[in-house]
Scaffold this motif. Structure first.
Motif, mmCIF file in Angstrom:
data_model
loop_
_atom_site.group_PDB
_atom_site.id
_atom_site.type_symbol
_atom_site.label_atom_id
_atom_site.label_comp_id
_atom_site.label_asym_id
_atom_site.label_seq_id
_atom_site.Cartn_x
_atom_site.Cartn_y
_atom_site.Cartn_z
ATOM 1 N N ILE A 1 0.858 -1.178 0.000
ATOM 2 C CA ILE A 1 0.000 0.000 0.000
ATOM 3 C C ILE A 1 0.899 1.234 0.000
ATOM 4 O O ILE A 1 1.651 1.452 0.947
ATOM 5 C CB ILE A 1 -0.942 0.005 1.223
ATOM 6 N N THR A 2 0.808 2.009 -1.048
ATOM 7 C CA THR A 2 1.653 3.195 -1.168
ATOM 8 C C THR A 2 1.157 4.294 -0.231
ATOM 9 O O THR A 2 0.031 4.251 0.271
ATOM 10 C CB THR A 2 1.638 3.741 -2.609
ATOM 11 N N THR A 3 2.004 5.279 -0.048
ATOM 12 C CA THR A 3 1.650 6.425 0.788
ATOM 13 C C THR A 3 0.394 7.115 0.269
ATOM 14 O O THR A 3 -0.475 7.503 1.058
ATOM 15 C CB THR A 3 2.822 7.432 0.825
ATOM 16 N N ASP A 4 0.285 7.237 -1.040
ATOM 17 C CA ASP A 4 -0.904 7.879 -1.620
ATOM 18 C C ASP A 4 -2.174 7.145 -1.214
ATOM 19 O O ASP A 4 -3.185 7.774 -0.882
ATOM 20 C CB ASP A 4 -0.814 7.924 -3.147
ATOM 21 N N PHE A 5 -2.135 5.825 -1.224
ATOM 22 C CA PHE A 5 -3.318 5.051 -0.850
ATOM 23 C C PHE A 5 -3.569 5.101 0.658
ATOM 24 O O PHE A 5 -4.722 5.113 1.082
ATOM 25 C CB PHE A 5 -3.230 3.607 -1.350
ATOM 26 N N ILE A 6 -2.512 5.136 1.455
ATOM 27 C CA ILE A 6 -2.701 5.289 2.906
ATOM 28 C C ILE A 6 -3.485 6.568 3.169
ATOM 29 O O ILE A 6 -4.448 6.585 3.942
ATOM 30 C CB ILE A 6 -1.347 5.315 3.652
ATOM 31 N N VAL A 7 -3.103 7.641 2.505
ATOM 32 C CA VAL A 7 -3.776 8.932 2.688
ATOM 33 C C VAL A 7 -5.222 8.855 2.182
ATOM 34 O O VAL A 7 -6.146 9.317 2.857
ATOM 35 C CB VAL A 7 -2.992 10.070 1.987
ATOM 36 N N MET A 8 -5.431 8.251 1.006
ATOM 37 C CA MET A 8 -6.796 8.129 0.473
ATOM 38 C C MET A 8 -7.692 7.311 1.396
ATOM 39 O O MET A 8 -8.835 7.682 1.663
ATOM 40 C CB MET A 8 -6.782 7.491 -0.919
ATOM 41 N N TYR A 9 -7.170 6.180 1.890
ATOM 42 C CA TYR A 9 -7.956 5.341 2.798
ATOM 43 C C TYR A 9 -8.252 6.085 4.098
ATOM 44 O O TYR A 9 -9.365 6.015 4.620
ATOM 45 C CB TYR A 9 -7.233 4.030 3.104
ATOM 46 N N ALA A 10 -7.261 6.791 4.613
ATOM 47 C CA ALA A 10 -7.463 7.538 5.864
ATOM 48 C C ALA A 10 -8.571 8.584 5.687
ATOM 49 O O ALA A 10 -9.444 8.716 6.554
ATOM 50 C CB ALA A 10 -6.164 8.199 6.310
ATOM 51 N N LYS A 11 -8.544 9.298 4.594
ATOM 52 C CA LYS A 11 -9.578 10.300 4.337
ATOM 53 C C LYS A 11 -10.938 9.641 4.150
ATOM 54 O O LYS A 11 -11.933 10.105 4.704
ATOM 55 C CB LYS A 11 -9.228 11.132 3.103
ATOM 56 N N TYR A 12 -10.985 8.574 3.376
ATOM 57 C CA TYR A 12 -12.258 7.917 3.094
ATOM 58 C C TYR A 12 -12.894 7.350 4.364
ATOM 59 O O TYR A 12 -14.078 7.518 4.606
ATOM 60 C CB TYR A 12 -12.081 6.806 2.048
ATOM 61 N N PHE A 13 -12.090 6.659 5.175
ATOM 62 C CA PHE A 13 -12.618 6.021 6.376
ATOM 63 C C PHE A 13 -12.613 6.944 7.590
ATOM 64 O O PHE A 13 -13.022 6.545 8.680
ATOM 65 C CB PHE A 13 -11.836 4.741 6.690
ATOM 66 N N GLU A 14 -12.110 8.171 7.403
ATOM 67 C CA GLU A 14 -12.044 9.173 8.472
ATOM 68 C C GLU A 14 -11.279 8.672 9.690
ATOM 69 O O GLU A 14 -11.727 8.751 10.830
ATOM 70 C CB GLU A 14 -13.456 9.648 8.845
ATOM 71 N N VAL A 15 -10.098 8.126 9.404
ATOM 72 C CA VAL A 15 -9.177 7.695 10.450
ATOM 73 C C VAL A 15 -7.832 8.364 10.186
ATOM 74 O O VAL A 15 -7.605 8.913 9.110
ATOM 75 C CB VAL A 15 -9.003 6.149 10.473
ATOM 76 N N SER A 16 -6.952 8.305 11.163
ATOM 77 C CA SER A 16 -5.633 8.902 10.965
ATOM 78 C C SER A 16 -4.731 7.945 10.187
ATOM 79 O O SER A 16 -4.909 6.727 10.222
ATOM 80 C CB SER A 16 -4.994 9.244 12.310
#
Length: 91
Positions: free
Chosen positions: A47-62
Motif C-alpha cells: 500500500i503506497t503512501t498515496d493510498f494510505i492517505v486516500m484510505y485515511a480520508k475515506y474512512f475518516e481515520v488517521s
C-alpha cells in the motif's frame, strides 16, 4: 518485532468489512480500480503512501492508525494522545 505492513492490511480489512460496502463501491468513491483495493485487502500488493492517505480520508481515520503507530482511529491529536497514554478506547 511487529510487522507494521501486516498491521496496516489487518486494519484496512477491518475498516472495509465494517462499512458493509462492496470493494467496488469503495473503489468508485476513491476513484481507483477495484483490483487495487482487493490486492491491498489480501496483502498481495504494498500500500503506497498515496493510498494510505486516500484510505485515511475515506474512512475518516488517521494515517497513524492505518500504519499501526497508534490504536486511536481519531484524527484529533489531543484525543489520540489521551487514548495512547491511558489505554482507553474511543467508544
Amino acid at each position: 518485532m511487529c510487522d507494521k505492513t501486516d498491521m496496516t492490511v489487518q486494519r484496512l480489512r477491518k475498516l472495509i468489512d465494517d462499512t458493509g460496502l462492496a470493494r467496488q463501491d469503495i473503489a468508485d468513491r476513491i476513484d481507483c480500480d477495484v483490483s487495487t483495493i482487493t490486492k491491498h485487502y489480501n496483502g498481495t500488493r504494498n500500500i503506497t503512501t498515496d493510498f494510505i492517505v486516500m484510505y485515511a480520508k475515506y474512512f475518516e481515520v488517521s494515517t497513524d492508525y492505518l500504519l499501526g503507530m497508534t490504536d486511536a482511529k481519531t484524527t484529533d491529536k489531543d484525543c489520540r494522545f489521551i487514548i495512547d497514554v491511558t489505554g482507553l478506547s474511543e467508544g
